[in-house]
Design an enzyme around this catalytic site. Structure first.
Site, PDB file in Angstrom:
ATOM      1  N   HIS A 368       0.794  -1.233   0.000  1.00 20.07           N
ATOM      2  CA  HIS A 368       0.000   0.000   0.000  1.00 20.07           C
ATOM      3  C   HIS A 368       0.817   1.270   0.000  1.00 20.07           C
ATOM      4  CE1 HIS A 368      -4.188  -1.326   0.478  1.00 20.07           C
ATOM      5  NE2 HIS A 368      -3.644  -2.408   1.005  1.00 20.07           N
ATOM      6  N   LYS A 559      -8.863  14.182   3.696  1.00 17.90           N
ATOM      7  CA  LYS A 559      -8.033  12.967   3.758  1.00 17.90           C
ATOM      8  C   LYS A 559      -7.147  13.120   4.976  1.00 17.90           C
ATOM      9  CE  LYS A 559      -6.407  13.944  -0.449  1.00 17.90           C
ATOM     10  NZ  LYS A 559      -6.366  12.685  -1.163  1.00 17.90           N
ATOM     11  N   ARG A 560      -6.405  12.061   5.369  1.00 15.69           N
ATOM     12  CA  ARG A 560      -5.462  12.203   6.462  1.00 15.69           C
ATOM     13  C   ARG A 560      -4.526  13.376   6.186  1.00 15.69           C
ATOM     14  NH1 ARG A 560      -5.532   8.336  10.798  1.00 15.69           N
ATOM     15  NH2 ARG A 560      -3.642   9.434  11.439  1.00 15.69           N
ATOM     16  N   LYS A 565       0.720  14.392   1.155  1.00 13.03           N
ATOM     17  CA  LYS A 565      -0.555  14.730   0.518  1.00 13.03           C
ATOM     18  C   LYS A 565      -0.662  16.225   0.213  1.00 13.03           C
ATOM     19  CE  LYS A 565      -3.089  10.818   2.628  1.00 13.03           C
ATOM     20  NZ  LYS A 565      -3.857  10.183   1.535  1.00 13.03           N
ATOM     21  N   THR A 667      -8.377   6.736  -2.863  1.00  7.82           N
ATOM     22  CA  THR A 667      -9.739   6.320  -3.189  1.00  7.82           C
ATOM     23  C   THR A 667     -10.699   7.491  -3.004  1.00  7.82           C
ATOM     24  OG1 THR A 667      -9.902   5.454  -0.932  1.00  7.82           O
ATOM     25  CG2 THR A 667      -9.507   3.853  -2.701  1.00  7.82           C
ATOM     26  N   LYS A 671     -14.267   8.701  -5.042  1.00  3.92           N
ATOM     27  CA  LYS A 671     -15.547   9.079  -4.426  1.00  3.92           C
ATOM     28  C   LYS A 671     -15.994  10.453  -4.913  1.00  3.92           C
ATOM     29  CE  LYS A 671     -13.867   6.684  -0.334  1.00  3.92           C
ATOM     30  NZ  LYS A 671     -13.183   6.949   0.956  1.00  3.92           N
TER      31      LYS A 671
HETATM   32  C1  LIG Z   1     -11.933   7.313   1.259  1.00  3.42           C
HETATM   33  C2  LIG Z   1     -11.492   7.680   2.619  1.00  3.42           C
HETATM   34  C3  LIG Z   1     -10.146   7.893   2.900  1.00  3.42           C
HETATM   35  C4  LIG Z   1      -9.077   7.806   1.833  1.00  3.42           C
HETATM   36  O1  LIG Z   1      -8.942   9.073   1.242  1.00  3.42           O
HETATM   37  P1  LIG Z   1      -7.693   9.426   0.300  1.00  3.42           P
HETATM   38  O2  LIG Z   1      -8.057  10.759  -0.257  1.00  3.42           O
HETATM   39  O3  LIG Z   1      -7.645   8.371  -0.742  1.00  3.42           O
HETATM   40  O4  LIG Z   1      -6.502   9.474   1.174  1.00  3.42           O
HETATM   41  C5  LIG Z   1      -9.781   8.234   4.183  1.00  3.42           C
HETATM   42  N1  LIG Z   1     -10.695   8.370   5.159  1.00  3.42           N
HETATM   43  C6  LIG Z   1     -12.012   8.185   4.924  1.00  3.42           C
HETATM   44  C7  LIG Z   1     -12.981   8.372   6.039  1.00  3.42           C
HETATM   45  C8  LIG Z   1     -12.458   7.837   3.653  1.00  3.42           C
HETATM   46  O5  LIG Z   1     -13.763   7.651   3.446  1.00  3.42           O
END
Ligand SMILES: *Cc1c(COP(=O)(O)O)cnc(C)c1O
Length: 838
Positions: A368, A559-560, A565, A667, A671
């Site tokens: 990952h 995101k985190r 990032k 991911t 979304k």
């Molecule tokens: C989809 C998702 C992530 C992953 O987000 P990235 O932008 O791909 O880092 C992290 N936390 C939650 C709650 C998510 O739904």
């Protein structure tokens, strides 16, 4: 649910269903919870409702498990230290096809179903993308009829709740089980002992074979809790099995015998600490002993369960790879590999070659991350102390493996050193990624670029040795949760227009493409987005006391919080916009609302400082009357699956701006696009594949690509070159450094600017800044033309077919696991006969 064994009572199946739901709800309220309408709290109502929903799943669950037992298909074990499930109620109702029925039933009792959907606690047993991927995969496996099991840990405390106090992140423990978890069933009978510490003694059996006994151990019991995972529109209900630590009676006894009662109870509490709390660091390993014990706890209990289930129907363990595939979600559960070897050799007396053959054919590993600091390495002394038999097995694996390397590449000592499972520095460590690659028949990356990078860099030597093991499985997301549940208005509009086939075949969304020329559809599409933005604006007003303009461009980075990032690059852009407005107060600017959300690991100081900076910049900008509603900055506290479900449907712009070559897949990017946001992003992770699917004209790409990043690093990157040559950039950095956004402590944010100007700007924000700002200008220009914007948004949604986790799971099933979909036929006889003992 209108079982054929029950003839309709009312003459109307719909009415029967309603009556059954109401009866079930009221019975649970009264008999399971011991409440009536006078004494029931809102929690009680929720729990009674959840039990009524769970009952509807249980029949199919038992049918599914019975069918698996009878037909004995190959089982898939998805082993993960994290499952970020979020809420369960609405998703279960959608998958069961009973949302409308339950809404009506609750209505007739005077309750609003939506209140209870909202009230449910998130199951936050994960940090971010890796844990959410595991949750999406469970939904897809159940929907597609893959006989899959999720195996993980039932943490008593999930990911911390984030409060923002005076602009800073404050962590609150997530006591998610306080009001009970109605979805799980404890399985007192599914108990496995897990050993720690002790020592290994050798002995000879009567035939002269050497045997190894691991003795004088401290044992903990792993007890199972099962949660049903219903597929969408099928009879399949799979299982997520989470382990909780329980003390053993034998263990307590030694202290009791010494008459030390309190000591015994203390010790019991200490052993049960293993499943107490999720480690809250994302993409960086925590080198703590307790975490190491958690990983072995999961590995040991899971391997024993897999073998136990196999043995219910089979004798010969050499057939295990035909009947079980174990997928390791990153290296966190990689101790499964030496554990499997230990069980096969020490318990089942198989010879090494046979055991190794079974093991490598059973395991597959998903990588990952390529961030070097995120690769797990456990000190050898941890093993010697805690898992003494496993380190022997790892040494043996390593000896045999290095012999093979030597034969294949004679004289290449560099290669031996790099490929060894043991890192020989002053502190010797076990490289978990090397262990996972050597012990698996498949190694996959999670996006095309990421897989290329692991083949060429991280695992280059391994790829040379075992090219056939390496493959790509681009991540995906489940459209049931991320479109149907999260964005019901858009889902309904799509359904009304092209039908509902997309819920199980996301490629059907391509049928939206011609609709960009349909003005009525366009108008409805824009209306849906506007309604979603109004709802988020309301949420922002309620939680942040900031009035945002729902007509402004909702520019989201959620995101985190992590340096790679590059939330900080986004902040540099925000301050640039602010400076431009201040320099030209009467100018025309495309109004923007910049929305951030995300948690920082509690020990990650610079990430926490970035959160503080975002809030400080927001305070200045949001309260500057000259700016007005042309620019607002919002940090939404406590990013979680539930909050994500509110943000994605309201987004116009998706920020996916990691340094090229650092984000394995992402991911969140998928979304957003599915929910009709346009992406501004680098050529990183799955962004590249999103671009391929939606078309280069329908995405905003900026910055260096992964090769250019590598080149610049090799040539020598000097961030100061960019700083001194770009006056706008210089001004932004000087403002941060000089305390413009925090006059009370002007040095507060200096470490941030230092990391960019004096510590090498590792993620190359300054190199990409100009390109990013220019690209954002294009974004603003396009947003002026709402028709064109909506066109591209629709084309983004229409291009998301590839990013369903159903597609991802179909690829794992075919190319790694070698399983076929399995259809569960409902058992039509009156079930109770099977429940009552003979
Ligand atoms: C989809 C998702 C992530 C992953 O987000 P990235 O932008 O791909 O880092 C992290 N936390 C939650 C709650 C998510 O739904």
């Amino acid at each position: 649910m209108t079982d054929e064994a029950f003839p309709s009572e009312s003459g109307s199946p719909e009415l029967d269903t309603m009556m059954l739901i109401i009866k079930s709800f009221l019975e649970h309220l009264e008999y399971t919870l011991g409440k009536d309408k006078y004494s029931a709290t809102r929690h009680d109502i929720f729990n009674a409702l959840a039990y009524a929903v769970r009952d509807r799943m249980v029949e199919r669950w038992l049918d599914t498990q019975q069918a698996y037992y009878n037909e004995d298909p190959k089982r898939i074990y998805y082993v993960s230290m994290e499952f970020l499930m979020g809420k369960t109620l609405e998703n279960s109702l959608v998958n069961l096809g009973l949302l409308a029925e339950f809404r009506e039933a609750m209505n007739s009792l005077g309750y609003d179903l939506d209140e209870f959907i909202e009230r449910e606690q998130d199951a936050g047993l994960g940090n971010g993308g890796l844990g959410r991927l595991a949750a999406c995969f469970l939904d897809s496996m159940a929907t597609m009829g893959v006989p899959g099991y999720g195996y993980g840990i039932r943490y008593e405390y999930g990911i911390f709740r984030q409060n923002i106090i005076d602009g800073s992140q404050v962590e609150i423990p997530d006591n998610w089980l306080r009001y009970r978890n109605p979805w799980e069933m404890d399985r007192q009978e599914h108990l496995h002992p897990v050993k720690f510490y002790g020592r290994v003694v050798e002995r000879k059996d009567t035939e002269g074979n050497t045997l190894f006994d691991w003795i004088d151990t401290e044992d903990v019991m792993a007890m199972a809790y099962d949660t049903p995972i219903p597929g969408y529109g099928t009879n399949t209900v799979n299982t997520m099995r989470l382990w909780t630590a329980k003390s053993t009676r034998e263990f307590d006894l030694s202290f009791f015998n010494e008459g030390n009662y309190i000591r015994a109870v203390e010790k019991k509490m200490l052993t049960e600490n293993i499943s107490k709390v999720l480690y809250p660091a994302d993409n960086v390993p925590e080198g703590k002993e307790l975490r190491f014990k958690q990983e072995y706890f999961l590995a040991c209990a899971t391997v024993h369960d897999v073998i136990y289930r196999f043995h219910k129907q089979h004798e010969d363990l050499r057939r295990l790879p035909e009947k079980a595939a174990i997928q390791l979600n990153d290296t966190h559960p990689a101790l499964c590999i030496p554990e499997m070897m230990r069980v096969l050799i020490d318990h089942h007396r198989l010879d090494w070659e046979t055991a190794w053959n079974i093991t490598t054919r059973t395991f597959a590993y998903t990588n990952h991350t390529i961030l070097p600091e995120a690769l797990e390495k456990w000190p050898v002394w941890f093993f010697e102390h805690i898992l003494p038999r496993h380190i022997q097995i790892i040494y043996e694996i390593n000896d045999r493996f290095l012999t093979a390397v030597r034969t294949r590449f004679p004289g290449d000592t560099g290669k031996l050193e790099r490929m060894s499972l043991i890192e020989e520095h002053w502190e010797r460590k076990v490289r978990m990624a090397n262990l996972a690659v050597v012990g698996s028949h498949s190694v996959n990356g999670v996006a095309a670029l990421h897989t290329e990078i692991i083949k060429e860099h991280v695992f280059k030597d391994f790829f040379e040795m075992y090219p056939e093991r390496f493959n790509n499985k681009t991540n995906g997301i489940t459209q049931r949760r991320w479109l149907k549940c999260a964005n019901p208005d858009q889902a309904r509009l799509i359904g009304d227009t092209i039908g509902n086939g997309w819920t199980t075949d996301l490629y059907k969304l391509t049928q939206l493409r011609p609709l960009v020329d349909d003005p009525a559809f366009m108008a409805q599409w824009q209306q849906v987005k506007r309604t979603n933005k109004d709802k988020l604006a309301e949420y922002i007003l309620k939680h942040n006391c900031i009035q945002v303009n729902a007509d402004s461009l909702f520019d989201c980075q959620v995101k985190r919080i992590h340096e790679y990032k590059r939330q900080l690059l986004n902040v540099l852009h925000v301050i640039t916009l602010y400076n431009r407005i201040k320099a030209n107060p009467d100018g025309d600017f495309v109004p923007r609302t910049i929305i951030f959300s995300g948690k920082a690991a509690p020990a990650y100081a610079i990430a926490k400082l970035i959160i503080r900076l975002i809030n400080a910049v927001g305070d200045v900008i949001n309260n500057d009357s000259q700016v007005g509603d042309r620019l607002k900055v919002v940090f939404l506290a406590n990013y979680s699956v539930s909050l994500a479900e509110k943000i994605f449907p309201a987004a116009d712009l998706s920020e996916q701006i990691s340094t090229a070559g650092t984000e394995a897949s992402g991911t969140g990017n998928m979304k957003f696009a599915l929910n009709g946001a346009l992406t501004i992003g680098t050529l990183d992770g799955a962004n590249i594949e999103i671009m391929e699917e939606v078309g280069r004209d329908n995405i905003f790409i900026f910055g260096m690509n992964a090769d250019e990043v590598e080149d610049l690093r090799r040539r020598g990157y000097n961030p100061r070159d960019y700083y001194s040559r770009n006056p706008e950039l210089k001004k932004v950095l000087d403002m941060i450094a000089e305390g413009y956004f925090f006059p009370a402590n002007r040095d507060l944010f200096r470490p941030i600017v230092d990391s960019l100007l004096n510590q090498g700007d590792h993620y190359m924000l300054l190199a990409d800044y100009a390109s990013y700002v220019a690209c954002q200008e294009e974004v603003s220009r396009l947003y002026l033309d709402r028709e064109q914007w909506a066109r591209k948004a629709i084309l983004n949604c229409a291009g998301m077919g590839k990013f369903s986790s159903d597609r991802t799971i179909a690829e794992y099933a075919r190319e790694i696991w070698d399983v076929e979909p399995f259809e569960v036929h409902p058992v039509l006889e009156y079930r109770q006969h099977d429940v009552i003992p003979d």
